[in-house]
Design an enzyme around this catalytic site. Structure first.
Site, short mmCIF file in Angstrom:
data_model
loop_
_atom_site.label_atom_id
_atom_site.label_comp_id
_atom_site.label_asym_id
_atom_site.label_seq_id
_atom_site.Cartn_x
_atom_site.Cartn_y
_atom_site.Cartn_z
N TYR A 94 12.50 -33.79 -21.72
CA TYR A 94 11.14 -33.72 -21.82
C TYR A 94 10.59 -33.96 -20.42
CZ TYR A 94 10.90 -38.92 -22.20
OH TYR A 94 11.18 -40.24 -21.88
N GLU A 131 14.64 -45.78 -11.92
CA GLU A 131 13.62 -45.54 -10.33
C GLU A 131 14.12 -46.45 -9.28
OE1 GLU A 131 9.91 -47.30 -11.91
OE2 GLU A 131 11.04 -48.75 -13.10
N MET A 179 -4.64 -5.45 10.74
CA MET A 179 -5.49 -4.42 11.42
C MET A 179 -6.42 -3.54 10.21
SD MET A 179 -5.05 -1.47 13.89
CE MET A 179 -5.46 -0.19 12.76
N HIS A 239 -6.53 -36.79 2.78
CA HIS A 239 -6.40 -37.91 1.63
C HIS A 239 -7.23 -37.71 0.51
CE1 HIS A 239 -7.72 -41.83 0.37
NE2 HIS A 239 -6.68 -42.25 0.54
N ARG A 298 -3.25 -1.27 -6.75
CA ARG A 298 -2.47 -2.70 -6.39
C ARG A 298 -2.78 -3.69 -7.86
NH1 ARG A 298 -5.63 -5.01 -1.27
NH2 ARG A 298 -7.71 -4.60 -2.08
N SER A 346 14.36 -42.71 -18.52
CA SER A 346 13.22 -42.00 -18.19
C SER A 346 13.09 -42.26 -16.75
CB SER A 346 11.78 -42.58 -18.93
OG SER A 346 10.91 -41.76 -18.53
N GLY A 361 -6.50 -10.65 7.80
CA GLY A 361 -6.23 -10.66 9.08
C GLY A 361 -5.41 -9.59 9.80
N GLY A 395 11.45 -42.69 -13.34
CA GLY A 395 10.16 -43.19 -12.81
C GLY A 395 10.34 -42.69 -11.27
N THR A 396 9.78 -41.35 -11.02
CA THR A 396 9.87 -40.63 -9.94
C THR A 396 8.97 -41.15 -8.68
OG1 THR A 396 8.58 -38.80 -10.75
CG2 THR A 396 11.13 -38.56 -10.46
N ARG A 431 -3.56 3.13 8.50
CA ARG A 431 -3.74 1.91 7.61
C ARG A 431 -2.59 0.81 7.62
NH1 ARG A 431 -4.89 4.65 1.61
NH2 ARG A 431 -5.86 2.67 1.29
N CYS A 470 8.66 -39.65 -16.31
CA CYS A 470 7.47 -40.08 -16.52
C CYS A 470 6.71 -40.30 -15.29
CB CYS A 470 7.44 -41.62 -17.23
SG CYS A 470 8.32 -42.61 -16.49
N LYS A 515 0.87 -1.34 0.16
CA LYS A 515 -0.06 0.20 0.03
C LYS A 515 0.89 1.20 0.08
CE LYS A 515 -3.85 -0.72 2.13
NZ LYS A 515 -4.63 -0.80 3.56
N ASP A 567 8.49 -44.66 -8.05
CA ASP A 567 9.21 -45.41 -7.34
C ASP A 567 10.60 -44.86 -6.84
OD1 ASP A 567 8.44 -48.18 -7.05
OD2 ASP A 567 8.21 -48.32 -9.32
N ARG A 572 6.88 -49.33 -22.20
CA ARG A 572 7.51 -50.08 -21.07
C ARG A 572 6.88 -51.43 -21.17
NH1 ARG A 572 5.90 -48.35 -15.05
NH2 ARG A 572 3.87 -49.38 -15.71
P1 ADP Z 1 -7.80 -2.35 2.83
O1 ADP Z 1 -6.21 -2.57 3.18
O2 ADP Z 1 -8.87 -3.23 3.68
O3 ADP Z 1 -8.32 -2.00 1.58
P2 ADP Z 1 -7.61 0.45 3.30
O4 ADP Z 1 -6.49 1.03 4.05
O5 ADP Z 1 -7.35 0.48 1.79
O6 ADP Z 1 -7.76 -1.03 3.57
O7 ADP Z 1 -8.94 1.28 3.67
C1 ADP Z 1 -10.23 1.16 3.89
C2 ADP Z 1 -11.26 1.98 3.17
O8 ADP Z 1 -10.82 3.30 3.70
C3 ADP Z 1 -10.98 1.92 1.64
O9 ADP Z 1 -12.27 2.29 1.02
C4 ADP Z 1 -10.32 3.23 1.48
O10 ADP Z 1 -10.37 3.87 0.41
C5 ADP Z 1 -10.60 4.16 2.75
N1 ADP Z 1 -9.70 5.17 3.15
C6 ADP Z 1 -8.49 4.92 3.61
N2 ADP Z 1 -7.60 6.03 3.96
C7 ADP Z 1 -8.57 7.19 3.60
C8 ADP Z 1 -8.66 8.36 3.65
N3 ADP Z 1 -7.13 8.89 3.84
N4 ADP Z 1 -9.30 9.15 3.13
C9 ADP Z 1 -10.45 8.71 3.01
N5 ADP Z 1 -10.89 7.32 2.77
C10 ADP Z 1 -9.77 6.31 3.13
MG MG Z 2 -7.69 -0.72 0.24
MG MG Z 3 7.91 -47.74 -11.34
#
Ligand code: ADP
Ligand code: MG
Ligand code: MG
Length: 930
Positions: A899, A793, A121, A472, A354, A812, A119, A814-815, A110, A879, A40, A817, A660
């Site tokens: 190959y 093999e 923040m 499995h 991104r 060839s 996961g 035979g990975t 952010r 193979c 970001k 075996d 074979r």
């Molecule tokens: P995520 O990684 O979950 O996308 P972001 O940091 O990109 O989290 O932000 C979550 C939301 O908050 C997004 O929609 C982003 O555009 C908005 N946002 C983040 N920073 C600002 C800011 N400075 N002004 C306005 N909106 C923001």
């Molecule tokens: Mg975002």
């Molecule tokens: Mg074999």
């Protein structure tokens, strides 16, 4: 307007430089600094450098995060001073003051690691608000409702994210307020409602945390930064990194960004957009946006957001600018971008860019389009498509229209892609029974074990309630190319009642009910949903991409095929030869098993008798009989095999076919010992078993082996019972002769399995050559030729490859075996049992039967070096099943194989993977030259 110090000399109080800022048209960081700034932060810097409108801010580096943990969850000395300096700069750039009641600067905080990661923040917006700065905000905007809305949002987010107050408490209060006011949407609440809500929110925080909501802007910032750092080691983030094999020492960066407001009225808004459609790849802006809203509203689906095209009508100028920026970013990054933006009173701000995640279909289409547009090279296009994408495009899918109206029973892990429809059965035996009756079935199990294999093999698809991506069920399903959903934890399976139901939705089904399984998405539906077959012929873009791959790759791609239909299928997928044709796979079909059995039962006796006769001794009548029975059966077999080989040579006309000779232990073709024993014992106690059954039992017993996989099989079999070699040699050469006569071009390579000592190969060769010579002499002028080679093999074979190469013109690997013999694992026992646990407990990094183990690859490298040392033009391939696994294919490239050979439906995947392997090898060569 102030300018920011250049990169080299930003002064800092901390021991290291932890801060990179941007704003006013310049940035201290750039796109190359993802390690330090996170994805970001690097994107925000790069967009600023490109002259795009990004609100000013700064990134605290990933290094600061790591040092925070290294010093026992303390900000490194001096960092806070540096943060204060950076805040000052933002104040100067914006002309606002952080915590200033008259003209307040508000920021978002952010998280942002190198890889975008669930996961971590959540973002806190509107940081810096308190009762005083709020008044400033209201005075400046002249919009009281906006002010109170921003404030209550801030308390809500900060309370939940930074202070760990359960989010529902705020949601309940908000709902109650809406209810009390008869408001349908958040936007229907008045300024007074929102002000009262803010007070209620603060009370909730006090109640939950025992402290007042922090009013001081700097204290808010300090708490938020630390919360971002701490989230790096939160459970969800750790689990995600473990599952994706992302290192735990990368750390996360923190981005502090000046707030811009999408919720300042109808000339404001916020949205998320892709520069191309991530589902289809179509080159058109794709996304959603909301007027009068803040960023999180779109993502959380608080209101249903209209398509981004609506913005063209609402704000044509802003839309045009956004479109232009999207194109600029796409050409700049030379890839489809996933963008976040906000419009504040008619002015557009970019908040994130991104590379976009995309479906398999989109990945291929985008790659082809971008090459056509001259944006990327063919090599880049190849590097960007994932082998799994190719695999997915060749699997059947459900008709999307039908999917919409379908009743979903349960979700699960998308363990093996594809769509399957069948009637539910709950055990493997029933699966086989039903399929024998002509039914299609879906096997439903709590979990599977090797005992269920026969049921999995005949089922259309498999679903389990337990087990992950390496369970499995998942492992086996991928191997045999069946759709599979694993770990559907909400599915409660009742074996006794032959029914199952979903814990959450309550939807139930019983044995015999039709169900539809989506292995690509990980879901099970009620009923028979219509599927769409994935036809390779109908995918010109995929073919184009694979054509480019063919132009790049060094290794050829061959296939493992035992039947003419398979060979033809593989050839249409682009196979350049057959790397493994298993002769014995044809032994089981129809009447053949009986013939084969007939031969095997007298094989030993007949072979002994023949040796006796050859030494000039007199044979008994019994011995004479054995020879006759054996020879009759073998010549029937020879005729059948010749027919098979003709079909295969025809299908692969002009391309090499590696045949074979017989490999498995013979008992595989005989009745099961225990069953025969039971049969005879029962018959005896009921008055007497037939002579035939008793003889059969005795023969099976005499051929019984403790460890058949290490017993009489492979080349050992041909050396003990030479007729196998002779008959198969004749069948191969006569098939060639027939095909040549019909105007074809059969290219035969005869391969001897399981050679550990060169003498095994030399002896077999003598036998085979004598027979070939006889066939050729009898051919009446038709010229046929073949190459003689061996499988590598057995570890000893690999280690003595120089000696072996003197007798073989090709190897060839035979990975399968080679892996089981080098590890000392029996594959059948290991994969169903301890091996899964090994992988789960990280005793082994991966299942070595799926991805070539490094030690095995090393053994192969030794064999290649020794083999080519003795015979420079030695042709070498693989193979084993690893030949279709992209990671293993990359290892084969490094070892220098000629190959890879894999099952027909993996051929397209292997074509791409081999090209990627070539590109990677080129890149690492270039790296070394530097
Ligand atoms: P995520 O990684 O979950 O996308 P972001 O940091 O990109 O989290 O932000 C979550 C939301 O908050 C997004 O929609 C982003 O555009 C908005 N946002 C983040 N920073 C600002 C800011 N400075 N002004 C306005 N909106 C923001
Ligand atoms: Mg975002
Ligand atoms: Mg074999």
């Amino acid at each position: 307007m102030a300018t920011i110090s250049p990169v080299s000399d930003r002064p800092h109080k901390a021991a290291k430089r932890y801060i990179y800022a941007w704003g006013g048209g310049t940035a201290e960081g750039d796109a190359t600094m993802r390690d330090l700034l996170g994805g970001k932060g690097a994107g925000l810097a790069e967009m600023t450098n490109a002259g795009l409108p990004v609100p000013p801010g700064f990134t605290i580096t990933t290094e600061a995060c790591n040092d925070y943990f290294a010093s026992g969850e303390q900000l490194p000395d001096g960092l806070w001073d540096d943060v204060l300096t950076a805040v000052k700069e933002v104040e100067q750039l914006t002309g606002k003051g952080f915590g200033d009641a008259a003209n307040p600067l508000l920021v978002s905080v952010r998280s942002g690691a190198k890889f975008s990661m669930p996961g971590m923040m959540d973002t806190v917006l509107n940081l810096g608000l308190n009762e005083r700065t709020l008044q400033g905000l209201i005075a400046l905007t002249g919009n009281e409702r906006f002010g109170w809305d921003a404030y209550r949002r801030f308390i809500q987010m900060f309370g939940r994210i930074v202070m760990d107050v359960p989010g529902e408490q705020f949601d309940h209060a908000l709902d109650a307020k809406k209810h009390a006011r008869g408001a349908k949407q958040d936007t229907d609440l008045t300024a007074d409602d929102l002000r009262a809500l803010g007070d209620e929110f603060k009370a909730i925080v006090r109640e939950a945390t025992g402290r007042d909501f922090p009013a001081d802007a700097y204290e808010q910032l300090d708490l938020a930064i630390k919360a971002v750092f701490r989230s790096w080691f939160g459970k969800r983030a750790m689990d995600y990194r473990n599952s994706q094999k992302i290192a735990h020492d990368l750390g996360t960066a923190v981005n502090v960004v000046t707030m811009v407001f999408g919720n300042m009225g109808d000339d404001s808004g916020t949205g998320v957009a892709f520069t191309r459609d991530p589902n289809t790849g179509e080159n058109t802006l794709f996304g959603e946006y909301l007027t009068n809203a803040q960023g999180e509203d779109v993502v959380a689906g608080i209101r249903t957001a209209p398509k981004i095209a609506q913005m063209q009508t609402d704000m044509p100028e802003v839309y045009a600018e956004f479109q232009r920026i999207g194109q600029q970013l796409e050409s700049h990054y030379r890839d489809v971008q996933d963008l976040e933006f906000t419009i504040e009173r008619g002015k557009l701000y970019m908040l994130q860019t991104r590379s976009a995640k995309r479906t398999a279909a989109a990945a291929v289409r985008i790659a082809v389009d971008m090459v056509d547009e001259g944006l990327i090279s063919k090599e880049e296009a190849i590097a960007r498509i994932e082998p799994a994408h190719v695999d997915q495009l060749l699997r059947a899918t459900f008709d999307p229209a039908a999917l919409k109206g379908a009743t979903k029973i349960v979700n699960g892990l998308n363990a093996s892609p594809g769509a399957a429809v069948g009637r539910a059965v709950f055990d493997a035996d029933t699966a086989v029974e039903w399929v024998d009756k002509g039914e299609k079935v879906i096997l439903v199990r709590i979990e599977t074990s090797p005992d269920d294999f026969h049921g999995m093999a005949v089922a259309q698809g498999i679903i389990t309630a337990r087990g992950g991506a390496t369970s499995h069920a998942a492992v086996v399903a991928r191997q045999i190319g069946k759709p599979c959903v694993a770990g559907s934890a909400d599915l409660l399976v009742d074996y006794a009642g032959k029914q199952a139901h979903c814990n959450v939705t309550g939807t139930e089904f019983k044995e015999g009910d039709w169900v539809s399984l989506d292995g690509s998405a990980g879901a099970l539906y009620l009923g028979q949903l219509p599927t769409v077959e994935a036809r390779f012929e109908d995918q010109p873009e995929l073919q184009k991409v694979l054509g480019w791959a063919d132009g790049i790759r060094r290794m050829q791609v061959w296939t493992n095929a035992d039947k003419p239909e398979e060979a033809a299928q593989a050839r249409s997928y682009g196979a350049q030869g057959i790397g493994l044709c298993r002769t014995e796979h044809m032994f089981r079909e129809g009447e053949r098993l009986e013939i084969v059995r007939g031969a095997i039962l007298v094989a030993n006796e007949a072979t002994r008798a023949k040796a006796k006769a050859a030494a000039g001794e007199q044979l008994s009548a019994d011995e004479q009989d054995a020879i006759t029975t054996f020879d009759v059966a073998m010549s029937k077999l020879e005729a059948l095999q010749q027919g098979d080989f003709e079909g295969i040579f025809e299908a692969m006309d002009g391309l090499p076919v590696v045949v074979r000779l017989i490999d498995p232990p013979l008992h595989e073709f005989l009745p099961n010992l225990e069953e025969q024993l039971v049969k005879v014992t029962r018959a005896e106690s009921a008055g007497g078993a037939s002579e035939e059954d008793k003889v059969l039992l005795a023969t099976i017993k005499s051929m019984h082996e403790q460890n058949p996989m290490l017993g009489l099989r492979g080349c050992r079999l041909g050396l003990m019972i030479p007729d196998f070699v002779k008959v198969q040699t004749r069948a191969i050469l006569n098939a060639q002769i027939a095909v040549v006569k019909a105007g074809g071009n059969p290219i035969a390579k005869i391969m001897i399995p399981l050679v550990g000592h060169v003498n095994e190969l030399a002896r077999t060769r003598e036998l085979l050559e004598a027979e070939a010579k006889a066939v050729r002499e009898a051919a009446g002028g038709v010229e046929v030729d073949y190459k003689f080679g061996t499988m590598i093999e057995v570890p000893r074979g690999a280690l003595t490859a120089d000696e072996i190469a003197k007798e073989a013109s090709f190897f060839s690997f035979g990975t399968n075996d080679l892996t089981q013999m080098t590890f000392g694992f029996s594959r059948d026992d290991a994969e169903g049992g301890f091996l899964l646990k090994y992988v789960e407990d990280k005793i082994l990094p991966v299942n070595p039967f799926q991805t070539l183990d490094d030690a095995i690859a090393d053994l192969m490298r030794i064999a290649v070096e020794k083999g080519r040392g003795a015979r420079p033009d030695l042709e070498v391939g693989i193979c084993g099943e690893h030949g279709g696994d992209p990671e293993s294919i990359a290892k084969c490239e490094r070892i220098g194989l000629d190959y890879v050979s894999c099952s027909p439906f993996r051929v397209p995947v292997a074509r791409l993977a081999a090209a990627q392997a070539t590109l990677a090898a080129r890149a690492s060569l270039a790296e070394r030259d530097k």
